[in-house]
Design a protein around this motif. Structure first.
Motif, PDB file in Angstrom:
ATOM      1  N   ALA A 166      11.202   1.107  -6.272  1.00  0.00           N
ATOM      2  CA  ALA A 166      10.659   1.831  -5.113  1.00  0.00           C
ATOM      3  C   ALA A 166      11.238   1.259  -3.823  1.00  0.00           C
ATOM      4  N   PHE A 167      11.545  -0.033  -3.815  1.00  0.00           N
ATOM      5  CA  PHE A 167      12.191  -0.663  -2.663  1.00  0.00           C
ATOM      6  C   PHE A 167      12.755  -2.008  -3.082  1.00  0.00           C
ATOM      7  N   VAL A 168      13.622  -2.548  -2.215  1.00  0.00           N
ATOM      8  CA  VAL A 168      14.171  -3.888  -2.388  1.00  0.00           C
ATOM      9  C   VAL A 168      13.622  -4.744  -1.252  1.00  0.00           C
ATOM     10  N   TYR A 169      13.062  -5.895  -1.590  1.00  0.00           N
ATOM     11  CA  TYR A 169      12.491  -6.799  -0.590  1.00  0.00           C
ATOM     12  C   TYR A 169      13.423  -7.991  -0.419  1.00  0.00           C
ATOM     13  N   LEU A 170      13.936  -8.171   0.792  1.00  0.00           N
ATOM     14  CA  LEU A 170      14.888  -9.257   1.063  1.00  0.00           C
ATOM     15  C   LEU A 170      14.497 -10.033   2.327  1.00  0.00           C
ATOM     16  N   ILE A 171      14.879 -11.307   2.353  1.00  0.00           N
ATOM     17  CA  ILE A 171      14.691 -12.177   3.527  1.00  0.00           C
ATOM     18  C   ILE A 171      16.069 -12.759   3.846  1.00  0.00           C
ATOM     19  N   PRO A 172      16.945 -11.975   4.470  1.00  0.00           N
ATOM     20  CA  PRO A 172      18.348 -12.389   4.545  1.00  0.00           C
ATOM     21  C   PRO A 172      18.624 -13.571   5.479  1.00  0.00           C
TER      22      PRO A 172
ATOM     23  N   LYS B 287       0.825  -1.215   0.000  1.00  0.00           N
ATOM     24  CA  LYS B 287       0.000   0.000   0.000  1.00  0.00           C
ATOM     25  C   LYS B 287       0.855   1.259   0.000  1.00  0.00           C
ATOM     26  N   LEU B 288       1.948   1.197   0.740  1.00  0.00           N
ATOM     27  CA  LEU B 288       2.800   2.378   0.895  1.00  0.00           C
ATOM     28  C   LEU B 288       3.557   2.726  -0.376  1.00  0.00           C
ATOM     29  N   PHE B 289       4.035   1.705  -1.082  1.00  0.00           N
ATOM     30  CA  PHE B 289       5.004   1.965  -2.153  1.00  0.00           C
ATOM     31  C   PHE B 289       4.485   1.747  -3.569  1.00  0.00           C
ATOM     32  N   ILE B 290       3.512   0.854  -3.734  1.00  0.00           N
ATOM     33  CA  ILE B 290       3.290   0.311  -5.082  1.00  0.00           C
ATOM     34  C   ILE B 290       2.069   0.880  -5.790  1.00  0.00           C
ATOM     35  N   ASP B 291       2.322   1.499  -6.944  1.00  0.00           N
ATOM     36  CA  ASP B 291       1.274   1.825  -7.910  1.00  0.00           C
ATOM     37  C   ASP B 291       1.411   0.846  -9.086  1.00  0.00           C
ATOM     38  N   GLU B 292       0.510   0.918 -10.028  1.00  0.00           N
ATOM     39  CA  GLU B 292       0.639   0.055 -11.201  1.00  0.00           C
ATOM     40  C   GLU B 292       1.947   0.376 -11.925  1.00  0.00           C
ATOM     41  N   GLY B 293       2.764  -0.649 -12.114  1.00  0.00           N
ATOM     42  CA  GLY B 293       4.015  -0.474 -12.837  1.00  0.00           C
ATOM     43  C   GLY B 293       5.195  -0.078 -11.968  1.00  0.00           C
ATOM     44  N   THR B 294       5.008   0.039 -10.663  1.00  0.00           N
ATOM     45  CA  THR B 294       6.123   0.389  -9.781  1.00  0.00           C
ATOM     46  C   THR B 294       7.156  -0.744  -9.765  1.00  0.00           C
ATOM     47  N   PRO B 295       8.424  -0.439 -10.088  1.00  0.00           N
ATOM     48  CA  PRO B 295       9.444  -1.493 -10.074  1.00  0.00           C
ATOM     49  C   PRO B 295       9.851  -1.873  -8.657  1.00  0.00           C
ATOM     50  N   VAL B 296       9.971  -3.172  -8.426  1.00  0.00           N
ATOM     51  CA  VAL B 296      10.366  -3.727  -7.125  1.00  0.00           C
ATOM     52  C   VAL B 296      11.443  -4.786  -7.375  1.00  0.00           C
TER      53      VAL B 296
ATOM     54  N   MET C 236      18.125  13.107   0.092  1.00  0.00           N
ATOM     55  CA  MET C 236      17.639  11.782  -0.274  1.00  0.00           C
ATOM     56  C   MET C 236      16.134  11.849  -0.540  1.00  0.00           C
ATOM     57  N   THR C 237      15.734  11.405  -1.703  1.00  0.00           N
ATOM     58  CA  THR C 237      14.304  11.325  -1.988  1.00  0.00           C
ATOM     59  C   THR C 237      13.936   9.856  -2.134  1.00  0.00           C
ATOM     60  N   HIS C 238      12.750   9.533  -1.731  1.00  0.00           N
ATOM     61  CA  HIS C 238      12.235   8.222  -2.091  1.00  0.00           C
ATOM     62  C   HIS C 238      10.769   8.410  -2.377  1.00  0.00           C
ATOM     63  N   ARG C 239      10.286   7.642  -3.320  1.00  0.00           N
ATOM     64  CA  ARG C 239       8.912   7.899  -3.741  1.00  0.00           C
ATOM     65  C   ARG C 239       7.965   6.880  -3.137  1.00  0.00           C
ATOM     66  N   LEU C 240       6.814   7.376  -2.757  1.00  0.00           N
ATOM     67  CA  LEU C 240       5.769   6.521  -2.211  1.00  0.00           C
ATOM     68  C   LEU C 240       4.673   6.400  -3.262  1.00  0.00           C
ATOM     69  N   SER C 241       3.704   5.546  -3.000  1.00  0.00           N
ATOM     70  CA  SER C 241       2.609   5.363  -3.948  1.00  0.00           C
ATOM     71  C   SER C 241       1.763   6.627  -4.012  1.00  0.00           C
ATOM     72  N   ARG C 242       1.042   6.804  -5.108  1.00  0.00           N
ATOM     73  CA  ARG C 242       0.114   7.943  -5.227  1.00  0.00           C
ATOM     74  C   ARG C 242      -0.961   7.864  -4.152  1.00  0.00           C
ATOM     75  N   ARG C 243      -1.233   6.621  -3.729  1.00  0.00           N
ATOM     76  CA  ARG C 243      -2.176   6.386  -2.638  1.00  0.00           C
ATOM     77  C   ARG C 243      -1.871   7.262  -1.413  1.00  0.00           C
ATOM     78  N   THR C 244      -0.596   7.370  -1.076  1.00  0.00           N
ATOM     79  CA  THR C 244      -0.231   8.103   0.143  1.00  0.00           C
ATOM     80  C   THR C 244      -0.570   9.589   0.030  1.00  0.00           C
ATOM     81  N   GLU C 245      -0.606  10.113  -1.208  1.00  0.00           N
ATOM     82  CA  GLU C 245      -0.963  11.528  -1.374  1.00  0.00           C
ATOM     83  C   GLU C 245      -2.416  11.767  -0.966  1.00  0.00           C
ATOM     84  N   ARG C 246      -3.202  10.709  -0.963  1.00  0.00           N
ATOM     85  CA  ARG C 246      -4.626  10.857  -0.648  1.00  0.00           C
ATOM     86  C   ARG C 246      -4.937  10.509   0.803  1.00  0.00           C
TER      87      ARG C 246
END
Lengths: 390, 390
Positions: free
Chosen positions: A156-162, A101-110, B1-11
């Protein structure tokens, strides 16, 4: 009559896995499929005095006493974590959902390990993530490959399970952890570190959270009580760097207001008691035996069929198959023989990186079932290999 | 440092309300702000034997015995509802979130009552909904206005709270319920019916769910145990028409795997016991008294300041102010006098339909606090009215 649903629903994967897992609950099936802790090892849930103060609505962030315990634990691991950075979640799965919810829109690279946790892939996919996989090696992901992928894909972020990675069992070396952290700091890339298995350790190994090595990159650390106490309580947690935290709390509030209070109260008491240490020592002893039992059974039955190494912790063996077997088809055959596993192909974020593999859980079945199940499974896979088309 | 969040967070709306609600927890504050049930009336949470079978992971749909009880209850209300259509949720708030996940993309039109439940607005907004409001009248929304709005905006769904609506207290007449259902059927528009207050009834009135009158429109019915037992448990439920159900289960699984099992086990036992009926009769008796106390206090102190009618059930009085007072500013003044309310303007889906109003909860404060708080509040609002700019 037509009615339209969100584009999100088009990305919901089929219910195949749900169907499989339901079949594995048939009596008589030996299941290595799920990631279930052993119920007979779980602590008694004696709620006693916990219940009285748990009735009214509670804070979205979680119960203060539990957050305090979690913050202390994380500080002990080297994270710069104050109690104000801890959010109790309705299981660690909710933490993953909040990340989506925090990071991902449609097409957001992960960016993710390849292979990685199936349910994280499913969850991020629903939000519209575009996946890029970082192949896992024995010591973790390759920091140079990580840097190249970050520059190229700007995730937008890197997801790891180290630590005791799901599904591979891999535990990053300390060198890999530090090198990964350096790349994330250098590029300012947020890290989501998923760490539900850290305390299920059978062969001691370095496992400082990668988040603890970060100097400036934003981070979210996901923790779980499900694997070490009772998953039915649905209590997990996350901690994050300060700038991300207010967003996560508001998204949490919008998701379910707050996590159930009785489970939080029980955990607060149990984690602070001397019973907790005894419970962990006993459980890890039993799980270590089961790991060794499975390792011995695999040695007897899977030589020539697959390659693997015994995991130092966690819940899974990861078998890379020598032959190019369709593991979904093999699962159907295996279920006819009353034995179940998780097909490896489900764990790959991108199709090109796939190889034939199985994930085998060793915590849930008793030792005699492990022995019988592995023998059965090797027969099934031997037959599938004989008919495999390369 | 910038990091982008989903458009959802703007709402995500500001944390103003969270801040307000935190202030209201200051000792000495008389709060009519939240929708809190009275803790002293909540049943004892005696988990006893519930705990033992609640430790392992459970089904995403919920505990079979609880689903069975819910399905029977809904069938008794006239819904065509089998147990297979019932999903246990982590509080009713999660039901709202699942509705958002299921239906809403950025720009998806949604029809709602004006005013309506604040947290539903916030949740749907995060997913990107475009709101269109249906003004509430004494008997419910106007079916003709509903039809016009459906034809004009082609909403993904209509969200209604027909029984003891939040914030207005309105209970739709049976005629309005049937007429609304007919419009939804005719246009094939999905209905989301939120019904957490149905059992909090002090003056008997028709309240057949609108879903029960639907013949062909898809529907989701949201129910809650929070207002009638203990919200700290975080157990609610939804039921839906068959075609929508598989989507909701998968979205639920992705959100938190399943709802905590202990609370479900306790509820199953409590709802089936004779204690439940006694508890409801007692609680409704106390709440009816508090409603009457607030009505009498309002009669004494708010004549000329506001218009209202006593609600037949639920938790709230809704006061339409005679003067054009800025209720957010008035709240700040009120908090200085240690009394709190919810500013009405937060409940409107669109700015053009706003009018100055207050929502006052009557379930949480004791009768003497209700009397003192209403007197205080009338003074504050009287002063604000004297300085109001029209």
């Amino acid at each position: 009559m037509t009615h339209r649903l969100s584009r999100r629903t088009e990305r919901l994967t089929s219910s195949l896995i749900r169907d499989i897992l339901q079949i594995t609950q048939r009596p008589g099936v030996i299941s290595f499929a799920g990631g279930l802790p052993a119920e007979e090892l779980m602590p008694e849930l004696d709620f006693g005095a916990c219940a009285a103060d748990s009735r009214q609505y509670g804070p979205s962030e979680g119960e203060p006493a539990l957050r305090e315990l979690i913050a202390r634990g994380l500080s002990g691991l080297g994270l710069r974590c104050q109690v104000e950075q801890v959010l109790v979640t309705t299981g660690s799965q909710q933490g993953i959902d909040l990340v989506g919810k925090l990071f991902i829109d449609e097409g957001t690279p992960v960016l993710l390990e390849s292979p990685t946790y199936l349910a994280a892939l499913q969850c991020f996919r629903v939000y519209g993530a575009e996946f890029h996989g970082l192949p896992l090696q024995a010591e973790g992901i390759d920091p140079d490959a990580l840097k190249t992928a970050i520059v190229r894909h700007r995730p937008a972020f890197v997801y790891l399970i180290p630590s005791f990675q799901n599904p591979s069992g891999c535990c990053y070396t300390d060198g890999a952890r530090r090198a990964v952290a350096a790349v994330l700091d250098e590029t300012g890339t947020p890290l989501v570190e998923d760490d539900p298995y850290r305390d299920l350790v059978y062969t001691s190994c370095d496992r400082t959270p990668v988040c603890a090595y970060l100097e400036r990159a934003p981070w979210i650390y996901l923790g779980s009580f499900s694997k070490i106490t009772a998953p039915g309580l649905r209590v997990g947690y996350l901690a994050s760097s300060p700038a991300l935290f207010p967003w996560l709390v508001r998204l949490k509030q919008s998701s379910d207001l707050h996590t159930g209070r009785t489970g939080q109260a029980w955990l607060t008491r149990f984690l602070a008691s001397s019973d907790f240490g005894k419970h962990m020592a006993h459980m890890n002893g039993v799980y270590a035996d089961r790991r060794d039992t499975m390792q011995a059974a695999l040695d007897r039955h899977f030589n020539g069929l697959a390659e693997w190494s015994a995991p130092a912790g966690g819940l899974f063996f990861w078998l890379r198959l020598v032959e190019n077997i369709d593991t979904l088809a093999a699962l159907k055959v295996a279920l006819n023989h009353d034995v179940a596993f998780m097909p490896g192909e489900l764990f790959f974020p991108v199709a090109e990186q796939r190889y034939p593999a199985l994930r085998l859980n060793f915590s849930h079945a008793t030792p005699d079932k492990i022995e019988r199940g592995i023998a059965l499974l090797s027969k099934v896979l031997g037959e599938c290999a004989a008919t495999a088309i390369d």
